[in-house]
Scaffold this motif. Structure first.
Motif, PDB file in Angstrom:
ATOM      1  N   UNK A 275      -3.161  52.883  60.811  1.00 12.21           N
ATOM      2  CA  UNK A 275      -2.174  52.052  60.111  1.00 12.21           C
ATOM      3  C   UNK A 275      -2.376  52.127  58.600  1.00 12.21           C
ATOM      4  N   UNK A 276      -3.625  52.100  58.155  1.00  6.08           N
ATOM      5  CA  UNK A 276      -3.921  52.203  56.726  1.00  6.08           C
ATOM      6  C   UNK A 276      -3.491  53.573  56.199  1.00  6.08           C
ATOM      7  N   UNK A 277      -3.795  54.622  56.969  1.00  5.87           N
ATOM      8  CA  UNK A 277      -3.437  55.985  56.561  1.00  5.87           C
ATOM      9  C   UNK A 277      -1.926  56.135  56.407  1.00  5.87           C
ATOM     10  N   UNK A 278      -1.177  55.652  57.384  1.00  5.81           N
ATOM     11  CA  UNK A 278       0.276  55.761  57.324  1.00  5.81           C
ATOM     12  C   UNK A 278       0.841  54.930  56.179  1.00  5.81           C
ATOM     13  N   UNK A 279       0.262  53.773  55.948  1.00  2.01           N
ATOM     14  CA  UNK A 279       0.722  52.912  54.870  1.00  2.01           C
ATOM     15  C   UNK A 279       0.484  53.573  53.515  1.00  2.01           C
ATOM     16  N   UNK A 280      -0.722  54.120  53.314  1.00  3.72           N
ATOM     17  CA  UNK A 280      -1.032  54.779  52.047  1.00  3.72           C
ATOM     18  C   UNK A 280      -0.173  56.016  51.820  1.00  3.72           C
ATOM     19  N   UNK A 281       0.142  56.718  52.910  1.00  2.00           N
ATOM     20  CA  UNK A 281       0.932  57.941  52.790  1.00  2.00           C
ATOM     21  C   UNK A 281       2.421  57.652  52.631  1.00  2.00           C
TER      22      UNK A 281
END
Length: 113
Positions: free
Chosen positions: A40-46
């Protein structure tokens, strides 16, 4: 999921690498232990999250890309700066308002900028 750009893929890859090596932290500073939270963090940052608007996704992706271009996160700045007490004293000398409630990273940013 939609096709991702090269930059988005690189961001996701970086965040998941941080998770794998135990370096990924939440906004509260706690270590991320759950793979789903890391994703979730990865998708949010990307800027690929399906939980926010396209405008917010573009904003987040731009912010992340700018931070990656700089190659300098708040945590890195704080590590180089010394102790929080030293940063606090420097902020006091410079007359920075709100210094007593700032974290070490925030103090480092305020003193540098």
């Amino acid at each position: 999921m939609a096709k991702t750009s090269g930059k988005q893929g690189a961001t996701v890859e970086r965040v998941m690498h941080e998770y794998k090596h135990g370096e990924l932290k939440t906004s509260a500073g706690e270590k991320v232990k759950n793979r789903r939270q890391a994703v979730a963090i990865a998708l949010s940052e990307a800027g690929e999250s399906d939980r926010v608007s396209p405008t917010e996704n573009r904003t987040r992706a731009g912010r992340t890309q700018a931070r990656e271009r700089q190659g300098d996160t708040g945590e890195d700045r704080a590590k180089r700066a010394g102790t929080r007490a030293e940063l606090y004293e420097e902020a006091k000398r410079k007359g920075i308002a709100g210094r007593s409630t700032m974290s070490k990273a925030a103090l480092a940013k305020a003193v540098d900028g």
